[in-house]
Each structure stands twice: as C-alpha cells, then as structure tokens.
Design an enzyme around this catalytic site. Structure first.
Site, PDB file in Angstrom:
ATOM      1  N   TRP A 127     -15.236  40.058   8.704  1.00  0.00           N
ATOM      2  CA  TRP A 127     -17.141  39.883   9.046  1.00  0.00           C
ATOM      3  C   TRP A 127     -16.661  38.971  10.429  1.00  0.00           C
ATOM      4  CZ3 TRP A 127     -21.493  37.194   7.627  1.00  0.00           C
ATOM      5  CH2 TRP A 127     -22.812  38.241   8.349  1.00  0.00           C
ATOM      6  N   ASP A 208     -18.503  35.146   0.342  1.00  0.00           N
ATOM      7  CA  ASP A 208     -18.927  35.431   0.547  1.00  0.00           C
ATOM      8  C   ASP A 208     -19.618  36.617  -0.053  1.00  0.00           C
ATOM      9  OD1 ASP A 208     -20.605  36.960   1.972  1.00  0.00           O
ATOM     10  OD2 ASP A 208     -19.903  36.903   4.008  1.00  0.00           O
ATOM     11  N   ALA A 210     -21.188  38.965  -0.793  1.00  0.00           N
ATOM     12  CA  ALA A 210     -22.730  40.244   0.233  1.00  0.00           C
ATOM     13  C   ALA A 210     -22.939  42.045  -0.781  1.00  0.00           C
ATOM     14  CB  ALA A 210     -21.870  40.646   1.391  1.00  0.00           C
ATOM     15  N   LYS A 243     -27.843  44.339   0.918  1.00  0.00           N
ATOM     16  CA  LYS A 243     -27.085  45.921   0.585  1.00  0.00           C
ATOM     17  C   LYS A 243     -27.254  46.119  -0.768  1.00  0.00           C
ATOM     18  CE  LYS A 243     -25.220  45.365   4.254  1.00  0.00           C
ATOM     19  NZ  LYS A 243     -24.103  45.787   5.529  1.00  0.00           N
TER      20      LYS A 243
HETATM   21  C1  PLP Z   1     -19.239  40.603   5.016  1.00  0.00           C
HETATM   22  C2  PLP Z   1     -20.561  40.528   4.933  1.00  0.00           C
HETATM   23  N1  PLP Z   1     -20.637  39.027   4.564  1.00  0.00           N
HETATM   24  C3  PLP Z   1     -22.815  38.720   4.843  1.00  0.00           C
HETATM   25  C4  PLP Z   1     -23.096  39.569   5.165  1.00  0.00           C
HETATM   26  C5  PLP Z   1     -24.352  39.463   5.044  1.00  0.00           C
HETATM   27  O1  PLP Z   1     -25.592  40.024   5.534  1.00  0.00           O
HETATM   28  P1  PLP Z   1     -27.347  38.842   5.645  1.00  0.00           P
HETATM   29  O2  PLP Z   1     -27.272  38.741   6.209  1.00  0.00           O
HETATM   30  O3  PLP Z   1     -27.806  41.089   6.443  1.00  0.00           O
HETATM   31  O4  PLP Z   1     -27.943  38.927   4.332  1.00  0.00           O
HETATM   32  C6  PLP Z   1     -22.963  40.673   5.919  1.00  0.00           C
HETATM   33  C7  PLP Z   1     -24.191  42.169   6.104  1.00  0.00           C
HETATM   34  O5  PLP Z   1     -23.682  43.181   6.617  1.00  0.00           O
HETATM   35  C8  PLP Z   1     -20.974  41.448   5.577  1.00  0.00           C
HETATM   36  O6  PLP Z   1     -21.071  42.623   5.682  1.00  0.00           O
END
Ligand code: PLP
Length: 393
Positions: A127, A208, A210, A243
């Site tokens: 990401w 991470d 998510a 999500k």
């Molecule tokens: C791999 C990954 N980590 C972290 C996030 C963090 O999302 P948010 O800051 O919207 O909670 C995302 C969002 O797309 C993601 O795809």
C-alpha cells in the site's frame, strides 16, 4: 513564504477519481477506488452501525473530551478483537487514533523515538502510504521481496532471505490479511517462520490490520498476528476500523504496541499518549463508540460478523466469476490465480499504456500496476470488463 513550497504530485488514486467523476459515459466502471461496494455499486452503512448509532443518539449525554488515548472501553473491545488471549493485556500499550493511516504514523513515530536510525522494511509491492509515511518521518526504507508474479502467490523464500537481513531497531511492516495490493497472504506456517526470523534478527513487526474479516473470517484473519504476539517479545499492530465497520469517514482506529514487560508497556503508553497530544490531541470518539457497542453486545457482534461474512462471500464470488469470464474471453487461464487470492485487491501487472487504453477506450478504471478492486465488479459489468481485457491484451 508559501511561494517557496515544493510542488507535490497529487495522489494518483485521487487524480483517477477526479477523471472518473468527470467521465460522462454511462457504462464507465470504477475498479480503482479502495472501498467496498455492494451489488448496486454503493458503499453501504452497516446495519449494525446504524443500530449502534441509534442507541448512542438516544443515550449519550455528553460530547466532552475523552482521554488523550481514547475511551478505555474501546481499548478493551479492540484489544480483545485483535489479540484474544494471545498476550497479557498488561504488556499492551494502546491509543485510539484517527484512522489506520494515523495508527501507522504514530507507531512508526514511537519506533523512531526508541531507534532513530532504524530502517522500515516494506513489502514489494505494498500500500503506497507505507512508504509515504516512512518517507515523511525521514526513515530509511528497505523493500523486502513479497510477491511472485508468475504464480500469483507469496515469494516466501525471497521474503525470508530479505527479512533475515533486518536488525534490532528496524521495523518490518506486514499485512494481517488481504495484502494490499496483491491479495496474496501468508499461511499460518509462514507466519510462524516470520516469528522465527524476527525472533532471530530482533527487528520489530508492525502488523497493518485494515481488513480483518475480509479474508477468512474476523478471528481467522487475526491468527497470523496473534502468532507474532505470542512468540515475539515485542510487536505492534495498527488496527483500522474504516473497512471492517464501513466507517471510512469516522476515522476509527487503534495503535497497539506489545512490549516485553508491563513496565516497558507503561513507558510505551506514555510515548503514544504524548504523540497523540502533539499531533492531534484527542482522538475522534463517535466511530470508536459505535465500534465498542458492536463488539461488546453479543447480538450485534454476531450480526456484524454476518455482515462481514456476506461481504467476504460477495468478493470471493466476484473473483470466481471474473476468472470464469476471463477464461472464456481470453481462451487462457492466465488469471486463474485471482480466485486463490483474498480481499478487495489483486494486481494484474498492467502497464500505464494498457491502463490508459482500458480507461479511454472502454471506461474501465484501475490503478497503478493494474490493481483491481474486486468489490467494484457486478454481474452486469464482469462481461464488459472481460471483453475490454480481451480487446486490449
Ligand atoms: C493496507 C491498508 N492499511 C491501512 C489503511 C488505512 O485506512 P484508514 O486510514 O482509512 O483507516 C488502508 C486503507 O486503504 C489500507 O489499504
């Protein structure tokens, strides 16, 4: 002074969203943006979120500040969700933060406070914000090999080789489940081997998380990170609620740091709280409160897991339908690997010229490397996508 600012390139995904919005074709297909979509193309509010919000609306008596680290009930509920009984709660430092991105930022900042020269290891690919945040804090970035484009699975030997070069003071970012962008996940034996290698090198894992529940199930998707929590003296987890509760704009998230002892955890706790204070002071509370209601009420919790289960099934069946349609349209099983992968994303390895042709000629929108959001597919658009690929490949 502002005239001296360096020009920053706009985020490619945001730029693509703007082009998509300006596109007047009725049959345009958005497979780029990283949000869940249902069969009607909307990103729905979970029914459990609505129910919890109604409850909060009826009973909440103040919107005064919560603590700098967030609400203790949110801590307990998410700690239980993420770690179960894998590690003694006394060893866990935790703060609520505005979104998973922020959780990664705060945890990397914490690591930098302890180890200013440490490197950040990021999977290749990953990401983009992992590298973006690491760069913003001035940390040296090292890539570890992760994905085998030939097989569509994890290139585990290469990953292990690279991670064996990590050192104490380094941070290794791992994806809990539904690796973004590849959809290729580690199995439990591989998580065990990651624990072995990090145990040997002394580098710190930052997991991470998510997409818990988008892979195999809410708890099944925590098993890998729980293995690290059980086996390693220290590790960190960035939990995003964007999500998994569909509360993207409410900024629901937790930053967890598991320390070797309760005494060190208290020092880490003070560090995290002070980072909150310095960066944004108090974390947002509404989404956290909604998530707490859902996680702590047995009926709502079961219903939330059922909602996530339906989303998971829809994504998996879209994967199978796309693979089937591509097999027919292309007369090859080149994309069969997509059915084995998990979560919203997979990459098709398309270059920019091909992505531009797909967008301009066929109205099919995907992001860099041909990352495709499986939830953007519907029964209606799958044949159109397959025909577009057949015309351009
Ligand atoms: C791999 C990954 N980590 C972290 C996030 C963090 O999302 P948010 O800051 O919207 O909670 C995302 C969002 O797309 C993601 O795809």
């Amino acid at each position: 002074m502002l005239n001296a600012l360096p020009i920053r390139d706009p985020d490619p995904i945001i730029r693509l969203m703007q082009i998509y919005q300006a596109d007047t074709r009725a049959n345009k297909i958005d497979l780029g943006v990283g949000v869940y979509r249902d069969a009607f193309g909307t990103t729905p509010i979970f029914r459990t979120v609505k129910a919890a919000e109604e409850l909060i609306l009826a009973t909440q008596e103040t919107k005064s500040y919560v603590g700098l680290g967030g609400d203790p009930a949110f801590h307990a509920a998410t700690r239980d969700l993420v770690f179960g009984s894998s590690v003694d709660a006394e060893r866990i430092a935790a703060v609520a933060v505005p979104g998973g991105s922020s959780a990664i930022r705060q945890l990397l900042d914490l690591a930098r406070m302890a180890s200013p020269m440490g490197r950040i290891w990021i999977s290749d690919p990953s990401w983009p914000n992992h590298a973006g945040i690491s760069e913003a804090i001035g940390a040296p970035i090292w890539r570890y090999r992760y994905y085998d484009r030939e097989t569509g699975s994890v290139d585990f030997d290469a990953m292990m080789d690279d991670l064996s070069e990590s050192s104490p003071g380094d941070v290794v970012i791992l994806h809990a489940s539904c690796h973004n962008p590849t959809g290729a996940d580690l199995d439990l034996d591989q998580w065990d081997a990651v624990a072995d290698v990090l145990g040997q090198t002394g580098a710190m894992a930052l997991v991470d998380a998510a997409y818990l529940g988008f892979g195999q199930g809410v708890i099944a998707d925590t098993e890998g990170l729980r293995t690290l929590a059980e086996r390693l003296p220290q590790m960190m987890v960035a939990l995003s609620g964007s999500k998994i509760f569909g509360m993207y704009r409410e900024r629901v998230a937790m930053a967890f740091a598991v320390a070797e002892t309760p005494k060190i955890a208290r020092v880490a706790q003070a560090g995290l709280v002070s980072l909150n204070r310095l960066n944004f002071a108090f974390p947002p509370d509404h989404g956290a409160r909604v998530a707490t209601e859902i996680l702590t009420d047995a009926e709502m919790r079961a219903d939330w897991e059922a909602e996530l289960g339906d989303m998971r099934k829809r994504i998996a069946s879209n994967r199978i339908a796309l693979v089937g349609a591509l097999e027919i349209a292309l007369g090859s099983d080149r994309f069969a690997y997509l059915a084995e992968q998990r979560g919203l994303f997979s990459i098709l390895g398309f270059d920019d010229a091909l992505l531009n042709r797909l967008r301009e000629t066929h109205g099919v929108y995907m992001v860099e490397d041909g990352r495709l959001n499986m939830a953007g597919l519907t029964d209606e658009n799958i044949p159109l996508v397959a025909a577009a690929f057949a015309a351009e490949l």
